[in-house]
Design an enzyme around this catalytic site. Structure first.
Site, mmCIF file in Angstrom:
data_model
loop_
_atom_site.group_PDB
_atom_site.id
_atom_site.type_symbol
_atom_site.label_atom_id
_atom_site.label_comp_id
_atom_site.label_asym_id
_atom_site.label_seq_id
_atom_site.Cartn_x
_atom_site.Cartn_y
_atom_site.Cartn_z
ATOM 1 N N GLU A 74 8.206 9.489 -6.946
ATOM 2 C CA GLU A 74 7.515 10.612 -6.291
ATOM 3 C C GLU A 74 6.391 11.119 -7.186
ATOM 4 O O GLU A 74 6.542 11.173 -8.404
ATOM 5 C CB GLU A 74 8.509 11.740 -6.007
ATOM 6 N N THR A 278 -3.880 2.161 9.177
ATOM 7 C CA THR A 278 -2.697 1.342 8.925
ATOM 8 C C THR A 278 -3.198 0.150 8.110
ATOM 9 O O THR A 278 -4.404 -0.091 8.016
ATOM 10 C CB THR A 278 -2.055 0.825 10.227
ATOM 11 N N LYS A 281 -2.769 -4.049 10.994
ATOM 12 C CA LYS A 281 -3.341 -4.512 12.273
ATOM 13 C C LYS A 281 -4.457 -5.506 11.944
ATOM 14 O O LYS A 281 -4.162 -6.577 11.415
ATOM 15 C CB LYS A 281 -3.812 -3.320 13.089
ATOM 16 N N ARG A 287 3.197 -3.712 6.863
ATOM 17 C CA ARG A 287 3.285 -2.464 7.638
ATOM 18 C C ARG A 287 3.083 -1.299 6.696
ATOM 19 O O ARG A 287 3.792 -1.187 5.691
ATOM 20 C CB ARG A 287 4.712 -2.311 8.178
HETATM 21 N N1 PLP Z 1 -3.237 5.572 14.495
HETATM 22 C C1 PLP Z 1 -3.616 4.689 15.419
HETATM 23 C C2 PLP Z 1 -5.017 4.751 15.951
HETATM 24 C C3 PLP Z 1 -2.718 3.739 15.895
HETATM 25 O O1 PLP Z 1 -3.081 2.882 16.845
HETATM 26 C C4 PLP Z 1 -1.398 3.732 15.362
HETATM 27 C C5 PLP Z 1 -0.382 2.744 15.792
HETATM 28 O O2 PLP Z 1 -0.455 2.005 16.642
HETATM 29 C C6 PLP Z 1 -1.060 4.688 14.414
HETATM 30 C C7 PLP Z 1 -1.990 5.589 13.998
HETATM 31 C C8 PLP Z 1 0.335 4.778 13.897
HETATM 32 O O3 PLP Z 1 0.644 3.741 13.059
HETATM 33 P P1 PLP Z 1 2.176 3.447 12.681
HETATM 34 O O4 PLP Z 1 2.779 2.795 13.851
HETATM 35 O O5 PLP Z 1 2.077 2.594 11.468
HETATM 36 O O6 PLP Z 1 2.791 4.779 12.380
#
Ligand code: PLP
Length: 489
Positions: A74, A278, A281, A287
């Site tokens: 932390e 993120t 993607k 992840r």
């Molecule tokens: N922000 C956007 C624009 C997203 O499309 C997503 C997930 O699809 C997120 C945030 C959230 O990501 P996570 O699923 O890793 O929490």
């Protein structure tokens, strides 16, 4: 005896490590090992068009499978609440430095466990940095600790009254951008802007009007399902005019920013005060999430723990470092450019066969198939496509009347199949397969209620078999992780 790694693979260390890990899991927890292998085989046998997914490298995956998972740390690099963090300090600092280099950011915070967490850290950092409580100069730890219970309650209510202006869910915004059922709309006063009903594009004049009226503390740009570019210079102008902080959520398109496809006014870093993403993607990492920001917000963001997060996940942070390193390599630029060429070919292929796509095309990695003129829901299309080996998810289209469960659209993304090596010709063929299914799909009737179902469907078996075999033939030429010689079962 080895289950998975035949001796012919022994030259490749990633393959050996990967297969050895599966072998080991097979011995200690066969139910888990079998499901991992089944998932691999499922992904090998399907065309993954989920716009938020990708295939990460074996290096990214291997970086997560080690003792770093045991470590609590932390705090932030070189400022921890735990002992023995020297090595995770070095790992986290390396990941943050690579992220800064990749995106030309002033500051990077790579601890958020997900995109949703990254957004919460960013929203609260902005509140802490920008909300002025009469009588309190700044929301420092000391000042907060010294407030009486009543003063603290006043402050809490003041924070709660701040306005967040984000893209509505049906227009392509994410749940965390102020959707009523998400905490973002419960902790702030959330107001949304929509795309233009006719063009389905962002209307900057209209966004400015709403901003002038609502006076948001935070103007949020970014999307989960908007197929076009955003002009971040214009968004910043709007934010400046009303004294708002510009936050950009590039969760979907960070790989296109990293790969140099989104440049100038379409590259968010120069214009936004704070940017979230993120890492899994289009960026093709593990992840996870991250926050990039101007120095003004660095201290607040570094305190993501205790603000929002618990202990960081050092094994995932190590994998993020690998991902950033991969995205800095020159071939990632080519990859990012091919993602967009592929989605444009997919959109063209669908449209020329008579299907409708939102905004009549795309500038990024995603295509939104619009089913509003057909007697079908997104749910039916998603299920039928999955039956023939195409994995994609249903999604609302602008001003969708079918709601987020059934929807009137399907979101298609090309990041994963581009990783697999496919190009525009294959996208055209996939458009043909999707069209074949959609054209022949009918809602089933629910006998008991005498009504058409919103989920069940009828697809002629011969057509399903033909579509399935087109998918299999295509996939044969684009094997997934071909170096992992695990036999099909
Ligand atoms: N922000 C956007 C624009 C997203 O499309 C997503 C997930 O699809 C997120 C945030 C959230 O990501 P996570 O699923 O890793 O929490």
């Amino acid at each position: 005896m080895s289950q998975f790694h035949p001796t012919k693979n022994l030259k490749n260390s990633a393959v050996i490590a990967y297969l050895a890990a599966l072998d080991h899991l097979k011995l200690v927890a066969p139910e888990i090992a079998d499901q991992i292998v089944a998932e691999l085989q499922d992904q090998r046998r399907s065309l993954k068009l989920i716009a938020s997914e990708n295939y990460s490298s074996l290096s990214v995956q291997l970086a997560m499978g080690n003792l770093l998972t045991d470590k609590y740390c932390e705090g932030y690099p070189y400022h921890r609440f735990y002992a023995g963090c020297e090595h995770v300090d070095a790992i986290e600092q390396r990941a943050a430095d690579l992220a800064k280099q990749l995106f030309s950011a002033d500051h990077a915070y790579v601890q958020p466990h997900s995109g949703a967490d990254a957004n919460l850290v960013a929203l609260w950092s902005i509140l802490i940095q920008r909300v002025q409580q009469p009588g309190i100069e700044k929301l420092s730890k000391k000042n907060l600790d010294e407030l009486s219970v009543d003063e603290y309650e006043q402050l809490r209510q003041l924070l709660n009254r701040q306005t967040l202006l984000g893209l509505s869910l049906h227009s392509g915004g994410h749940l965390t951008h102020g959707y009523r059922h998400n905490v973002s709309a419960k902790m702030l006063r959330a107001v949304s802007y929509d795309v233009d009903p006719k063009t389905q594009l962002l209307d900057y004049g209209r966004i400015a009007e709403i901003a002038r009226k609502e006076k948001p503390l935070i103007l949020l740009a970014g999307y989960s399902a908007y197929p076009r570019l955003i002009d971040f210079a214009k968004m910043r102008e709007i934010a400046d005019e009303v004294g708002a902080v510009l936050m950009v959520d590039m969760a979907h398109f960070s790989g296109l920013v990293a790969g140099g496809v989104f440049k100038g006014v379409h590259h968010p870093i120069e214009y936004a005060h704070i940017v979230t993403s993120t890492t899994h993607k289009t960026l093709r990492g593990p992840r996870g999430g991250m926050v990039l920001c101007k120095n003004e917000f660095a201290d607040a963001v570094n305190k993501g723990c205790p603000l929002i997060l618990g202990g960081p996940l050092p094994h995932v942070i190590a994998a993020k470092a690998i991902c950033f390193q991969e995205a800095l390599a020159s071939d990632f630029k080519d990859y990012a450019a091919r993602i967009v060429k592929n989605s444009q070919a997919l959109a063209e292929g669908l449209m020329k066969r008579g299907l409708k796509v939102v905004t009549n095309g795309t500038d990024n990695h995603l295509v939104l198939l619009d089913l509003t003129e057909l007697p079908l829901t997104g749910r039916q299309a998603e299920l039928a496509l999955r039956e023939i080996g195409v994995t994609a998810n249903r999604n609302m289209v602008p001003f969708d009347t079918k709601g987020p469960w059934y929807t009137a659209g399907v979101r298609l993304g090309t990041a994963a199949l581009t990783t697999r090596g496919m190009g525009p010709d294959q996208m055209d063929h996939i458009a043909h397969i999707i069209h074949t299914v959609i054209r022949n799909l009918k809602p089933a009737t629910i006998e008991e209620r005498g009504k058409l179902s919103l989920a069940r469907y009828i697809l002629d078996e011969a057509i399903a078999i033909r579509a399935r075999s087109m998918v299999s033939e295509l996939l044969e030429h684009y094997p997934l992780y071909p170096e992992l010689k695990i036999e099909e079962r």
